[in-house]
Scaffold this active site. Structure first.
Site, mmCIF file in Angstrom:
data_model
loop_
_atom_site.group_PDB
_atom_site.id
_atom_site.type_symbol
_atom_site.label_atom_id
_atom_site.label_comp_id
_atom_site.label_asym_id
_atom_site.label_seq_id
_atom_site.Cartn_x
_atom_site.Cartn_y
_atom_site.Cartn_z
ATOM 1 N N SER A 163 0.991 111.234 -65.506
ATOM 2 C CA SER A 163 0.625 109.905 -65.013
ATOM 3 C C SER A 163 1.892 109.207 -64.542
ATOM 4 O O SER A 163 2.754 109.819 -63.915
ATOM 5 C CB SER A 163 -0.110 109.115 -66.093
ATOM 6 O OG SER A 163 -0.547 107.864 -65.602
ATOM 7 N N TYR A 177 -1.759 103.523 -55.387
ATOM 8 C CA TYR A 177 -1.231 104.519 -56.318
ATOM 9 C C TYR A 177 -1.624 104.243 -57.768
ATOM 10 O O TYR A 177 -2.104 105.140 -58.477
ATOM 11 C CB TYR A 177 0.295 104.553 -56.186
ATOM 12 C CG TYR A 177 1.006 105.497 -57.112
ATOM 13 C CD1 TYR A 177 0.891 106.877 -56.958
ATOM 14 C CD2 TYR A 177 1.835 105.014 -58.132
ATOM 15 C CE1 TYR A 177 1.573 107.752 -57.801
ATOM 16 C CE2 TYR A 177 2.517 105.885 -58.973
ATOM 17 C CZ TYR A 177 2.378 107.241 -58.800
ATOM 18 O OH TYR A 177 3.050 108.104 -59.634
ATOM 19 N N LYS A 181 -3.519 106.572 -61.047
ATOM 20 C CA LYS A 181 -2.869 106.956 -62.292
ATOM 21 C C LYS A 181 -3.548 106.313 -63.504
ATOM 22 O O LYS A 181 -3.538 106.888 -64.603
ATOM 23 C CB LYS A 181 -1.380 106.583 -62.243
ATOM 24 C CG LYS A 181 -0.583 107.412 -61.236
ATOM 25 C CD LYS A 181 -0.658 108.906 -61.552
ATOM 26 C CE LYS A 181 0.295 109.719 -60.690
ATOM 27 N NZ LYS A 181 0.266 111.170 -61.029
#
Length: 294
Positions: A163, A177, A181
Site C-alpha cells: 500500500s 492514487y 491504496k
C-alpha cells in the site's frame, strides 16, 4: 545499500502476529510488479531464500533484465518472467493456474504492481482515476483471488500487499492514487480475518518514499503543494524496504511500516489526520499566495 534517513532505532512493524507455517524452500513465490522497484527487490530476496520465483509485469524486455539481474546475484536461483497486465482478471487467473500447474501452489504472492499519477481532482480526467484503481487495487484483487484458493488447499501461504502512506490519509493531489491504496488496505483487513483459518498470513506494507521508477514518474506530475506536503520524509532504497516487508511477513505481522515516521503514522493515523489536514491547508494556501505574487 542503506536508506537515507533510516531511523536510528529499530524499525517498528505495527500489527499483531498471525504467523502461518514457514514456507518450504523451493516452493513457488509470485511477485507482481516484479521487473523493478520494491517488487524486484522482494523477488530477489525470495530467490535468495531458495524459492522458485515467478516475476509478473507488462514489459517483456524489463522482465528479461530483471530475471538476469536476480540470477546474476543468485546463480542457483530458479526465476522466470511472465508478461501480464494485472488489470485483466482472466489473464491473472490463467497465469496463476499455469504457474500452479507447473510448479505447485504458491507459498507467497507479493502484490507490488502499482502506478501513481498525482494531479488535481478538477483537472485530472476520469481515465487517470480508473487506471490507478485498476492497477493498484483490482490487480491485487485479481491475483489474490486466483492464488488464495490454491494456498488454502495446500494448507497455507503468505499474501503481501504493498500500500502506501496515501492509503492512510487523504493527501492533496492524490485523489486518484490514494483511494486505490485505501481499497488495498480494506481488502487486506478483510482477508486477514477470513483467510487466517486456512493458514494464510496476510501482510500489508506502508513503505515511505522509495527510490523506484514509479517515484521518478510520480515527480513529473506532482503539484507544487503536494511536493511541499510530502517533502521531508527522506527516501529509502527498495532493497531496504523489501527486507523489512518480508521479515515482517515471516514474523506473522499484519502491518509493516518501514521507518519511524511511517510507523507512527500507521499506528496513530486516526488521531493525527486533523493535524495533517490543517498542515495541508496551510501549505496549499502558501502556494496559492506565492503564485498570486508572481
Amino acid at each position: 545499500m542503506q536508506p537515507d534517513r533510516e531511523p536510528t532505532r529499530s524499525t517498528r512493524d505495527i500489527g499483531s502476529r498471525d504467523r502461518p507455517a514457514d514456507p518450504v524452500a523451493g516452493s513457488l513465490a509470485i511477485v507482481s510488479g516484479g521487473s523493478s522497484g520494491i517488487g524486484l527487490a522482494c523477488a530477489a530476496q525470495l530467490a535468495g531464500m531458495g524459492h522458485r520465483v515467478a516475476l509478473l509485469a507488462r514489459d517483456e524486455a524489463r522482465l528479461a533484465r530483471a530475471v538476469e539481474a536476480i540470477q546474476g546475484d543468485h546463480p542457483a536461483a530458479q526465476v522466470s518472467g511472465h508478461a501480464l497486465d494485472v488489470r485483466d482478471a482472466a489473464a491473472c487467473a490463467a497465469a496463476v493456474e499455469a504457474l500452479v500447474g507447473r510448479y505447485g501452489p504458491p507459498a507467497w504472492l507479493v502484490n507490488s504492481a502499482g502506478i501513481a499519477e498525482p494531479g488535481l481532482f478538477l483537472e485530472q480526467p476520469l481515465a487517470a482515476h480508473e487506471a490507478q484503481l485498476a492497477t493498484n487495487y483490482l490487480g491485487s484483487l485479481y491475483l489474490s483471488h486466483a492464488a488464495a484458493p490454491h494456498m488454502a488447499a495446500a494448507g497455507g501461504g503468505r499474501l503481501v500487499f504493498i500500500s502506501s502512506g496515501a492509503g492512510l490519509f487523504g493527501i492533496y493531489g492524490y485523489s486518484a492514487y490514494a483511494p486505490s491504496k485505501f481499497a488495498v488496505r480494506g481488502l487486506a483487513e478483510v482477508l486477514r480475518v477470513e483467510l487466517a483459518p486456512h493458514g494464510i498470513g496476510v501482510t500489508i506494507a506502508y513503505p515511505p518514499d522509495t527510490r523506484t521508477p514509479q517515484l521518478e514518474a510520480e515527480q513529473r506530475t506532482k503539484p507544487e503543494a503536494t511536493r511541499r506536503i510530502t517533502a521531508g520524509g527522506g527516501e529509502w532504497e527498495a532493497v531496504a524496504v523489501a527486507q523489512k516487508v518480508l521479515a515482517g511477513a515471516l514474523a506473522g505481522r499484519f502491518a509493516v511500516s518501514p521507518g519511524l515516521p511511517t510507523a507512527f503514522a500507521t499506528l496513530f493515523h486516526s488521531l493525527i489526520s486533523p493535524l495533517l489536514r490543517a498542515r495541508q491547508r496551510r501549505l496549499v494556501a502558501a502556494v496559492a499566495s506565492q503564485r498570486a505574487k508572481d
